[in-house]
Scaffold this active site. Structure first.
Site, mmCIF file in Angstrom:
data_model
loop_
_atom_site.group_PDB
_atom_site.id
_atom_site.type_symbol
_atom_site.label_atom_id
_atom_site.label_comp_id
_atom_site.label_asym_id
_atom_site.label_seq_id
_atom_site.Cartn_x
_atom_site.Cartn_y
_atom_site.Cartn_z
ATOM 1 N N ASP A 1 -73.249 83.294 28.729
ATOM 2 C CA ASP A 1 -72.396 83.717 27.618
ATOM 3 C C ASP A 1 -73.338 84.122 26.478
ATOM 4 O O ASP A 1 -74.132 83.293 26.012
ATOM 5 C CB ASP A 1 -71.509 82.531 27.206
ATOM 6 C CG ASP A 1 -70.549 82.885 26.076
ATOM 7 O OD1 ASP A 1 -70.758 83.919 25.410
ATOM 8 O OD2 ASP A 1 -69.606 82.107 25.866
ATOM 9 N N GLY B 1 -73.267 91.801 33.020
ATOM 10 C CA GLY B 1 -73.652 92.615 34.189
ATOM 11 C C GLY B 1 -72.546 92.893 35.178
ATOM 12 O O GLY B 1 -72.751 93.685 36.106
ATOM 13 N N ILE C 1 -69.915 86.251 32.191
ATOM 14 C CA ILE C 1 -69.099 85.036 32.067
ATOM 15 C C ILE C 1 -67.996 85.028 33.121
ATOM 16 O O ILE C 1 -67.171 84.127 33.153
ATOM 17 C CB ILE C 1 -68.484 84.908 30.654
ATOM 18 C CG1 ILE C 1 -67.743 86.192 30.271
ATOM 19 C CG2 ILE C 1 -69.562 84.592 29.627
ATOM 20 C CD1 ILE C 1 -66.940 86.066 28.979
ATOM 21 N N TYR D 1 -65.966 98.801 17.445
ATOM 22 C CA TYR D 1 -66.948 99.084 18.493
ATOM 23 C C TYR D 1 -68.080 99.955 17.935
ATOM 24 O O TYR D 1 -69.267 99.629 18.057
ATOM 25 C CB TYR D 1 -66.230 99.794 19.640
ATOM 26 C CG TYR D 1 -67.102 100.220 20.799
ATOM 27 C CD1 TYR D 1 -67.822 99.290 21.539
ATOM 28 C CD2 TYR D 1 -67.162 101.572 21.185
ATOM 29 C CE1 TYR D 1 -68.590 99.688 22.633
ATOM 30 C CE2 TYR D 1 -67.916 101.972 22.263
ATOM 31 C CZ TYR D 1 -68.634 101.026 22.988
ATOM 32 O OH TYR D 1 -69.386 101.429 24.067
ATOM 33 N N GLY E 1 -69.639 94.291 34.444
ATOM 34 C CA GLY E 1 -68.763 95.359 33.964
ATOM 35 C C GLY E 1 -68.991 96.629 34.759
ATOM 36 O O GLY E 1 -69.533 96.614 35.872
ATOM 37 N N LYS F 1 -72.022 99.086 17.152
ATOM 38 C CA LYS F 1 -73.108 99.817 17.814
ATOM 39 C C LYS F 1 -74.098 100.399 16.793
ATOM 40 O O LYS F 1 -75.307 100.382 17.019
ATOM 41 C CB LYS F 1 -72.537 100.930 18.709
ATOM 42 C CG LYS F 1 -71.820 100.398 19.943
ATOM 43 C CD LYS F 1 -72.776 99.665 20.877
ATOM 44 C CE LYS F 1 -72.096 99.190 22.143
ATOM 45 N NZ LYS F 1 -73.004 98.501 23.070
HETATM 46 N N1 NAD Z 1 -69.016 102.506 30.307
HETATM 47 C C1 NAD Z 1 -69.204 103.463 29.384
HETATM 48 O O1 NAD Z 1 -68.617 104.553 29.456
HETATM 49 C C2 NAD Z 1 -70.150 103.213 28.257
HETATM 50 C C3 NAD Z 1 -70.467 104.278 27.400
HETATM 51 C C4 NAD Z 1 -71.299 104.030 26.321
HETATM 52 C C5 NAD Z 1 -71.868 102.795 26.142
HETATM 53 N N2 NAD Z 1 -71.557 101.786 27.002
HETATM 54 C C6 NAD Z 1 -72.144 100.475 26.753
HETATM 55 O O2 NAD Z 1 -72.753 99.986 27.936
HETATM 56 C C7 NAD Z 1 -72.587 98.573 27.997
HETATM 57 C C8 NAD Z 1 -71.953 98.215 29.334
HETATM 58 O O3 NAD Z 1 -70.715 98.871 29.405
HETATM 59 P P1 NAD Z 1 -69.672 98.571 30.551
HETATM 60 O O4 NAD Z 1 -68.867 99.804 30.702
HETATM 61 O O5 NAD Z 1 -70.329 97.985 31.736
HETATM 62 O O6 NAD Z 1 -68.761 97.479 29.820
HETATM 63 P P2 NAD Z 1 -67.627 96.573 30.483
HETATM 64 O O7 NAD Z 1 -66.589 96.341 29.453
HETATM 65 O O8 NAD Z 1 -67.211 97.131 31.785
HETATM 66 O O9 NAD Z 1 -68.420 95.231 30.761
HETATM 67 C C9 NAD Z 1 -68.818 94.357 29.728
HETATM 68 C C10 NAD Z 1 -69.067 93.004 30.345
HETATM 69 O O10 NAD Z 1 -69.390 92.104 29.289
HETATM 70 C C11 NAD Z 1 -68.901 90.845 29.692
HETATM 71 N N3 NAD Z 1 -68.741 89.934 28.552
HETATM 72 C C12 NAD Z 1 -67.714 89.839 27.697
HETATM 73 N N4 NAD Z 1 -67.924 88.824 26.844
HETATM 74 C C13 NAD Z 1 -69.109 88.273 27.177
HETATM 75 C C14 NAD Z 1 -69.854 87.191 26.675
HETATM 76 N N5 NAD Z 1 -69.422 86.440 25.656
HETATM 77 N N6 NAD Z 1 -71.046 86.911 27.264
HETATM 78 C C15 NAD Z 1 -71.494 87.651 28.301
HETATM 79 N N7 NAD Z 1 -70.819 88.679 28.827
HETATM 80 C C16 NAD Z 1 -69.636 88.987 28.261
HETATM 81 C C17 NAD Z 1 -67.571 91.125 30.351
HETATM 82 O O11 NAD Z 1 -67.184 90.054 31.196
HETATM 83 C C18 NAD Z 1 -67.871 92.410 31.088
HETATM 84 O O12 NAD Z 1 -68.196 92.181 32.429
HETATM 85 C C19 NAD Z 1 -71.733 98.176 26.793
HETATM 86 O O13 NAD Z 1 -72.568 97.711 25.770
HETATM 87 C C20 NAD Z 1 -71.098 99.476 26.365
HETATM 88 O O14 NAD Z 1 -70.859 99.504 24.991
HETATM 89 C C21 NAD Z 1 -70.710 101.971 28.046
HETATM 90 C C1 THR Z 2 -67.755 105.997 25.349
HETATM 91 C C2 THR Z 2 -67.948 104.543 25.670
HETATM 92 O O1 THR Z 2 -68.575 103.872 24.668
HETATM 93 C C3 THR Z 2 -66.793 103.806 26.283
HETATM 94 N N1 THR Z 2 -66.529 104.362 27.571
HETATM 95 C C4 THR Z 2 -65.557 103.846 25.456
HETATM 96 O O2 THR Z 2 -64.778 104.750 25.635
HETATM 97 O O3 THR Z 2 -65.354 102.993 24.638
#
Ligand code: NAD
Ligand code: THR
Length: 410
Positions: free
Chosen positions: A141, A98, A124, A230, A100, A234
């Site tokens: 975690d 949460g 974490i 990745y 991220g 997914k």
């Molecule tokens: N941000 C985007 O553009 C985007 C686009 C498509 C999909 N997503 C998906 O949305 C979700 C959230 O994305 P985001 O951008 O916030 O990702 P992010 O990389 O910013 O955050 C991911 C978080 O996961 C945490 N993490 C890592 N290892 C962990 C573990 N072992 N246990 C618990 N937490 C752990 C990290 O500390 C981090 O805070 C992801 O599944 C991502 O694939 C994001």
């Molecule tokens: C698109 C999305 O999954 C993420 N922002 C990445 O580029 O990996």
């Protein structure tokens, strides 16, 4: 019993059966006798008053004895608590990963609707003070199954939003870790969701497609052969969730997000990150060096649309969902197009291009546009932000942030 069956088949929302009053449930048109005290995976829908045919008809075959039962005791199935969940029972959300880019904002939106203490952020990492002050935060975690289960049970969690992941570019830099977090972590979450009858949201991505997918637009259902760990993780998540939904009634929900654009939390190492950095650079140095070619078109979305889509989709009644995994779209642009739009506000912005082979190759394999017809039709998805609105909002928000932090604005 016939009346109950008719109610279920007509998708009546008040047709929540009392599992304890009648110990018989349906399986593929058959009636199965169940031992008193055993619950099938229907309460998550019942909790919300969203019970419908799809949910119940898929939910009679519970996995408790066969699914992961050797290493993981199925506490819920063996529970002495035989009372049916009350329809008024609170929605209690746990968000993994949460801290991220996406988690904090989603928690904020959910807390407005369900109450501050009913939405628990976890990660974490150590939360920044303002996050810690704004609602419950716990260390979790996703690789630690037992601890995660303890959190879910002790907090009476009903919805799980699984955000932990390594994104596309960092995933390629550490494939073993990405496999662990994105696949092993997901399996833990799937098992726990099934065991505790949770409504489970797992985001997918434009990265779940590959060079052999239709790219303009990419529909919900088509060839998916991604070339990143990745993307592979997914697609695995989409398929596992759907499988467990069809086989055991897991209330699995998945949206394929485009690249998400936000101000407050920096992105976590994806291929679309430039589309956030360019705004910060525009207002700080006035120069952005882009790691993608100027003509690289990708689907993108403002973070508030992404959060709203997630909440609306989580709230959608089961019987409205013809799919468990939907594309959602808002806009598609290239680096040159977003730069042009920014220059309408900041004419001095200079952008140079220095394509990075890893991220350029990834971007070239992803869709340039998403077809989200099904999401629009089934549960009314509609984005609020196009490119113009996105650019105005990002520049205004970053300018305000920099000013309040005493930083210069270019
Ligand atoms: N941000 C985007 O553009 C985007 C686009 C498509 C999909 N997503 C998906 O949305 C979700 C959230 O994305 P985001 O951008 O916030 O990702 P992010 O990389 O910013 O955050 C991911 C978080 O996961 C945490 N993490 C890592 N290892 C962990 C573990 N072992 N246990 C618990 N937490 C752990 C990290 O500390 C981090 O805070 C992801 O599944 C991502 O694939 C994001
Ligand atoms: C698109 C999305 O999954 C993420 N922002 C990445 O580029 O990996």
């Amino acid at each position: 019993m016939i009346q109950l069956l008719l109610k279920i088949l007509t998708c009546e929302e008040d047709s929540v059966p009392d599992q304890t009053a009648d110990s018989t449930v349906f399986q593929s048109g058959l009636l199965l006798d169940m031992k008193p005290g055993v619950r099938v995976c229907v309460p998550s829908a019942a909790v919300l008053g969203l019970f419908c045919r799809g949910c119940l008809s898929r939910s009679r075959s519970w996995p408790g004895r066969s699914f992961s039962s050797t290493s993981r005791e199925m506490s819920r199935w063996n529970s002495q608590d035989t009372s049916p969940p009350s329809p008024q029972e609170n929605v209690r959300v746990l968000i993994t990963g949460g801290l991220g880019q996406l988690g904090v904002g989603l928690a904020q939106m959910l807390r407005k609707q369900y109450g501050r203490d009913n939405v628990i952020l976890s990660d974490i990492k150590k939360p920044p003070p303002h996050v810690y002050a704004n609602g419950p935060f716990v260390y979790a975690d996703v690789l630690d199954y037992k601890h995660l289960r303890e959190l879910i049970v002790n907090n009476r969690v009903t919805w799980l939003v699984h955000y932990s992941a390594l994104l596309s570019a960092v995933g390629e830099a550490n494939v073993a870790l990405a496999r662990k977090i994105n696949i092993t972590g997901l399996h833990n979450v799937l098992d726990l969701a099934l065991e505790n009858c949770l409504r489970l949201f797992v985001p997918s991505t434009i990265g779940a497609f590959g060079p052999s997918s239709p790219r303009d637009p990419a529909p919900d259902l088509c060839v998916q052969r991604p070339r990143t760990i990745y993307g592979v993780s997914k697609v695995h998540g989409e398929l596992m969730g759907e499988y467990l939904h069809h086989k055991y009634g897991l209330d699995f929900r998945c949206l394929r997000y485009p690249g998400v654009i936000s101000v407050n939390t920096p992105p976590g190492g994806g291929t679309t990150d430039y589309a956030v950095q360019i705004f910060h650079d525009a207002l700080s140095t006035g120069h952005h060096e882009c790691y993608l070619r100027p003509d690289t078109r990708l689907p993108m979305m403002h973070i508030s649309d992404c959060h709203r889509a997630t909440v609306e989709f989580m709230q959608a009644p089961e019987c409205q969902l013809s799919l468990r995994t939907y594309n959602i779209a808002a806009m598609s642009f290239t680096p040159e197009e977003v730069a042009q739009e920014i220059r309408k506000h900041l004419p001095h912005l200079k952008v140079t291009y220095n394509p990075d082979t890893v991220r350029q190759t990834i971007a070239d394999s992803w869709p340039v546009r998403f077809d989200d017809t099904n999401a629009r039709r089934d549960w009314g998805w509609a984005p609020a932000f196009g490119l113009e609105e996105l650019v105005s909002d990002m520049l205004r928000s970053i300018r305000d942030k920099r000013t309040s932090e005493g930083l210069p604005v270019s």
